[in-house]
Enzyme design. Structure first.
Site, mmCIF file in Angstrom:
data_model
loop_
_atom_site.group_PDB
_atom_site.id
_atom_site.type_symbol
_atom_site.label_atom_id
_atom_site.label_comp_id
_atom_site.label_asym_id
_atom_site.label_seq_id
_atom_site.Cartn_x
_atom_site.Cartn_y
_atom_site.Cartn_z
ATOM 1 N N LYS A 107 0.826 -1.201 0.000
ATOM 2 C CA LYS A 107 0.000 0.000 0.000
ATOM 3 C C LYS A 107 0.864 1.256 0.000
ATOM 4 O O LYS A 107 0.641 2.189 -0.787
ATOM 5 C CB LYS A 107 -0.931 -0.016 1.207
ATOM 6 N N ARG A 177 -3.600 3.102 8.501
ATOM 7 C CA ARG A 177 -3.869 1.804 7.874
ATOM 8 C C ARG A 177 -2.612 0.941 7.843
ATOM 9 O O ARG A 177 -1.500 1.441 7.813
ATOM 10 C CB ARG A 177 -4.363 1.998 6.433
ATOM 11 N N GLY A 186 -8.190 -7.185 4.746
ATOM 12 C CA GLY A 186 -9.033 -7.283 5.926
ATOM 13 C C GLY A 186 -8.397 -7.925 7.135
ATOM 14 O O GLY A 186 -9.030 -8.031 8.186
ATOM 15 N N MET A 188 -5.637 -6.978 8.906
ATOM 16 C CA MET A 188 -5.030 -6.111 9.908
ATOM 17 C C MET A 188 -5.893 -4.868 10.108
ATOM 18 O O MET A 188 -6.874 -4.665 9.412
ATOM 19 C CB MET A 188 -3.597 -5.766 9.503
ATOM 20 N N ARG A 420 -3.473 -1.655 -5.867
ATOM 21 C CA ARG A 420 -2.632 -2.839 -5.697
ATOM 22 C C ARG A 420 -3.027 -3.841 -6.770
ATOM 23 O O ARG A 420 -4.099 -3.745 -7.360
ATOM 24 C CB ARG A 420 -2.817 -3.448 -4.311
ATOM 25 N N HIS A 538 -15.532 -7.963 2.622
ATOM 26 C CA HIS A 538 -14.485 -8.834 3.148
ATOM 27 C C HIS A 538 -14.666 -10.264 2.667
ATOM 28 O O HIS A 538 -13.726 -10.916 2.190
ATOM 29 C CB HIS A 538 -14.499 -8.786 4.682
ATOM 30 N N SER A 849 14.242 -42.434 -8.665
ATOM 31 C CA SER A 849 13.030 -41.662 -8.370
ATOM 32 C C SER A 849 12.993 -41.464 -6.864
ATOM 33 O O SER A 849 12.951 -42.441 -6.113
ATOM 34 C CB SER A 849 11.774 -42.406 -8.833
ATOM 35 N N CYS A 916 8.730 -38.690 -7.024
ATOM 36 C CA CYS A 916 7.350 -39.168 -7.110
ATOM 37 C C CYS A 916 6.615 -39.045 -5.774
ATOM 38 O O CYS A 916 5.537 -39.592 -5.605
ATOM 39 C CB CYS A 916 7.300 -40.616 -7.598
ATOM 40 N N TYR A 936 12.552 -34.738 -14.032
ATOM 41 C CA TYR A 936 11.097 -34.684 -14.012
ATOM 42 C C TYR A 936 10.560 -34.684 -12.593
ATOM 43 O O TYR A 936 11.274 -35.017 -11.643
ATOM 44 C CB TYR A 936 10.491 -35.879 -14.779
#
Length: 966
Positions: A107, A177, A186, A188, A420, A538, A849, A916, A936
């Site tokens: 912010k 704020r 919402g 804080m 934002r 909210h 693997s 895996c 992979y």
């Protein structure tokens, strides 16, 4: 050298009132100090004359002698060195910019940036996130010199606004704020209209020429300050408001007169007194304690839960933004709103938001009043609406992303309060990314980084199977705040949602309106239904960020949270009743409606092509059936990284009975007979999977679990008797086998390669089934790459034993069939010793693997079945950052993986290596494995798209890092 004696305002002692009376401090002010060090005076001397308003008085501390408390501390003016903690923004000077989010919070950084690019932003100052960290480290005290910097910055704000904090003739009002580097909507605290007391309220009324506006702001401030700073429950103020409206026989807040609001102010002050609280009349004390409260909210339960749920780590704290107020409650030419530059649910390129006339920002986001669509502003205040459109276009072009904007219109003039990057659904994220490329604002690499793996997870959630079929069961309709389908049992409190979900029950949270305290319950629910609120309340914002269906602002819905029931259009919803929500249409549906699986199409297909062009890691799937394999192919899987043969045994009663007969066999002849009966089942399954994955590698793991897992419990007498009859043995022999196979620690017991070495006939049957299935696929014109994986090896000798057996059986089948089967023999690295002996094991293994479920279990010494007993405690105390069975432990297990990769490829340079375990589809893990150099990852079918995106993002980050080094 000149010495300056420090003097301070009393923080832990008494607080003077406007009349000079000394009263006890509020509870939340106990033990706090407010020191004005010489640093402020030194800066004043350098910059010139001091202003004559209340701030000047505060700097010299002359306006009330009872304030002056001498301090023994002194400071050498020639050696003052301070960490910069305050950054101002406004027309005259913006000291920060958008690149400083880690220091100024999202912010604060964006407010500075908006000021820099010429938008109409009320001036203010930002206290850094580092200050929040120091505040908590120092026992909830502001660092030395910080308060003086705040006052310095405040002078800039006062100069730009032409009014001063605490000046009864020209009072400056402030908003205070929060603002972390990562958006936490919402979670804080916020305080608006700070700076009001009786004298300033009267002065504000005179200056604005509107007494009602001034006392509306005053009563709002008393309410919010009492709740946020003093810890007074909000409902106590709300009760007084509702009582006064009943007395005046009005239904809307806006129908109360200025005289009514003066009465309400008095009643709000009585709420303070009844609870033994003292409202601080001094605006500077108000400001200091409000800053403390915002810093405190960083460590609130709701903020901690939100960070935990969203995996937000590595932040030092929240910034605090102190900004001059712009007033949306100054009549019909004023108002406040929240909007997105594109639709956050669908991604459509159209302004999306809501607006409330004669209101302040909290009225919109709290869901107390149901606002009007943003188009209302176009009709009522077309000039301000056009300014808003122009500003939105400028912000999108500047930030190259969809923006979430808060704005206020004060007497026809637009003020931009915040921007934002907007929270969005998975559908919107993909569409926005693709369209931004088409519009020339970003390139495909940037677009790939804009879509979060969690967005794809949302796209894989099911939808209703047939929306026309349930129309007769629709009982009402609200605002479609967050899309998707939710089916569950109605609950009316966040606590019930958590409890029911922990018992495995799907729930829909039904509330009058949600607050940040409901965050745990919202996360536990399949969806959220609210009587009040709008598309940017909210509930809507949080649910949309999590991809949970949400319906708000349903005027026909009456929620009785106390009695845990809701009524809508004559229908009654009680706790435990099944309801369904269509978050895309706003429909509330009675009963449990059927769902259908998702599909990948449209923008997503195009986006995933960019993803696949950039990633280096292959993405395979864990699949045990042809159906799973086909599903995974739809999601882009490039093979099977883990096929668990034991899962096939439970597919039918006939199969499990045959397996049990094999286990309890008292002779080798009986065991071989049972295995020969199993072989056709295994061959059929392997053939189906190889066909489904034709052209891609299929890794099949030999039997892994302990044999006792296939047997019935000894107390299941009827099943045991049936098994005895089927196997042709006595019940005592069955019971004896069950007892003999019981283990103290099954996960470290008689399983994996130990089974194949002890009973080679089991391995022989499975390998024969694999090769015969492969031969059948090849004869039918299919393509095969068979990878046979030996589980749980700890020594090179164990793998060698099984490898020789596999090759012998494989060659027998090839010789008999005359068909050559492409295959490899490898192992699952899941024992720490195997990782340490990777060089020796790789002399036999053609692929590794990593089975990171067991490797994590054995490395930590945590049972994955029992970790739940202490895991949350460890996470709460910061002993563990993540559940290691969900997110790979890079420092421990990751080091073993890196060691094994290095040693394995030293022995066999072309060694194929993958993973895996469950972590194979987790984005942080995928990024780590990309850097380590694996070939992979393998994961469940529905996580395949997520892994593909994570792999592409890792590749893009690596490419950017390499480019920076050049």
């Amino acid at each position: 050298m000149q010495k300056h004696v420090l003097r301070s305002l009393p923080g832990s002692g008494s607080i003077p009132t406007g009349a000079g009376k000394v009263v006890a401090p509020p509870l939340r002010a106990q033990g706090r100090t407010c020191r004005h060090t010489a640093a402020a005076r030194i800066a004043d001397q350098v910059q010139g004359a001091l202003p004559v308003g209340p701030l000047a008085k505060h700097r010299h501390l002359k306006h009330n002698a009872s304030r002056i408390v001498p301090s023994a501390a002194t400071v050498d003016s020639s050696t003052v060195v301070k960490t910069k903690r305050i950054y101002t923004f406004g027309k005259s000077l913006s000291q920060g910019d958008a690149s400083m989010k880690q220091l100024l919070g999202g912010k604060g950084a964006n407010l500075a940036e908006m000021s820099r690019i010429g938008l109409s932003v009320p001036p203010g100052l930002t206290i850094t996130t580092d200050t929040c960290a120091d505040f908590h480290i120092n026992g909830r005290k502001l660092p030395d010199g910080c308060w003086e910097e705040v006052l310095q910055g405040l002078r800039t704000v006062e100069s730009e606004m032409g009014c001063n904090l605490g000046d009864a003739k020209a009072p400056l009002l402030l908003s205070v704020r929060s603002g972390a580097a990562v958006s936490m909507p919402g979670m804080m605290d916020t305080v608006l209209n700070l700076g009001l007391n009786d004298a300033c309220a009267a002065g504000l009324a005179a200056r604005a020429g509107d007494e009602r506006f001034a006392y509306d702001a005053y009563r709002r401030f008393l309410d919010m300050y009492g709740d946020v700073v003093m810890g007074i429950p909000h409902h106590l103020f709300e009760d007084q408001l509702e009582r006064l409206k009943e007395e005046r026989r009005v239904t809307e807040d806006t129908a109360l007169t200025a005289a009514d609001l003066k009465v309400l102010v008095g009643r709000y002050k009585e709420v303070y007194k009844q609870l033994g609280k003292v409202f601080p009349e001094d605006p500077y004390e108000q400001l200091r304690l409000a800053i403390y409260a915002v810093f405190d909210s960083w460590q609130s339960e709701r903020a901690n839960v939100y960070r935990s749920v969203n995996g937000i780590t590595g932040l030092t704290g929240t910034a605090v933004n102190v900004q001059a107020m712009a007033f949306g409650n100054m009549g019909l030419t004023s108002g406040t709103g929240v909007c997105f530059t594109r639709n956050p649910s669908t991604g459509e390129r159209k302004l999306y938001g809501e607006y409330l006339i004669n209101a302040q920002g909290e009225d919109v986001v709290a869901g107390i009043r149901t606002p009007e669509p943003i188009e209302t502003l176009a009709r009522t205040l077309p000039g301000a609406y056009q300014q808003l459109l122009d500003n939105c276009a400028l912000l999108e072009k500047h930030y190259k992303d969809m923006q979430d904007i808060e704005f206020t219109v004060q007497e026809g003039k637009l003020f931009m309060l915040q921007c934002r990057s907007g929270k969005r659904t998975g559908t919107a994220a993909v569409r926005i990314a693709v369209e931004l490329v088409d519009e020339g604002l970003v390139d495909p690499d940037t677009a790939i980084m804009m879509v979060e793996p969690g967005h794809l997870d949302q796209l894989l959630h099911p939808q209703f199977a047939d929306e026309d079929a349930y129309k007769k069961d629709v009982v009402g309709k609200g605002l479609p705040a967050s899309p998707g389908a939710a089916v569950g049992q109605a609950v009316f409190t966040a606590e019930d949602a958590e409890a029911w979900r922990s018992s495995g029950l799907p729930v829909v949270l039904v509330r009058r309106e949600t607050s940040p305290e409901d965050v745990k319950g919202m996360y536990s629910a399949e969806g959220v239904l609210c009587q009040l609120g709008g598309m940017t309340s909210h509930a809507a914002v949080v649910a949309r960020g999590w991809g949970k269906p949400c319906i708000t602002g349903c005027p026909d819905l009456q929620v009785d949270e106390h009695n845990k029931l809701a009524r809508i259009n004559g229908a009654e919803i009680r706790q435990g009743d099944f309801i369904s929500l269509n978050g895309s249409t706003g429909e509330i549906i009675r009963g449990k409606q059927p769902l259908a699986p998702p599909e990948l199409a449209g923008d997503l297909n195009r986006f995933m092509k960019w993803v696949d062009e950039r990633r280096r890691l292959g993405v395979l799937t864990n699949a045990d059936t042809p159906e799973d394999a086909e599903e995974a192919r739809k999601f882009g899987a490039e093979g099977i990284g883990l096929c668990r043969t034991e899962h096939m045994f439970f597919a039918s009663e006939e199969r499990i009975a045959t397996v049990r007969r094999m286990i309890v066999a008292q002779t080798q002849e009986a065991r071989l007979k049972a295995l020969s009966d199993l072989l056709p089942f295994q061959r059929e399954d392997f053939g189906g999977i190889l066909r489904a994955m034709s052209g891609f590698p299929v890794t099949i793991r030999l039997l892994d679990p302990p044999l006792h897992e296939f047997l019935p419990d000894g107390e299941m007498t009827e099943v045991c008797e049936a098994l005895a009859r089927d196997a042709g043995i006595t019940i005592d022999e069955v019971m004896g086998t069950i007892e003999k196979l019981q283990e103290v620690n099954p996960m470290l017991g008689f399983r994996g390669c130990r089974l194949g070495i002890t009973y080679p006939e089991i391995t022989e049957m499975q390998v024969r089934a694999m090769f015969e299935a492969a031969v059948g696929v090849l004869r039918d014109g299919g393509s095969v790459q068979l990878d046979i994986m030996v589980p749980l090896v700890g020594t090179a000798a164990e793998l060698k034993n099984q490898e020789q057996l596999i090759r012998r059986i494989g060659e027998e089948v090839v010789k008999q069939s005359g068909v050559r089967v492409p295959y490899r023999v490898g192992t699952m690295i899941e024992v720490p010793r195997a990782a340490l002996q990777a060089g020796a094991i790789a002399k036999t293994a053609e692929f590794f693997s990593f089975g990171t479920n067991d490797l994590t279990q054995m490395t930590f010494g945590y049972s994955r079945d029992d970790i739940g007993k202490f895991l949350q405690n460890y996470l709460d105390k910061g002993i563990l950052q993540y559940d290691p069975f969900q997110v790979l432990d890079q420092d421990g297990v990751g080091e073993l993986i890196k060691f094994a990769v290095e040693r394995g490829r030293a022995s066999r340079p072309n060694l194929k290596i993958g993973i895996c375990g469950e972590q194979g589809g987790e984005p942080k893990t995928v990024a780590f494995l990309h850097e380590v150099g694996l070939d992979y990852v393998s994961c469940s079918p529905f996580r395949v798209p997520i892994a593909r995106l994570a792999a592409a993002q890792a590749a893009v980050r690596s490419a950017k890092a390499a480019a920076k080094k050049k």
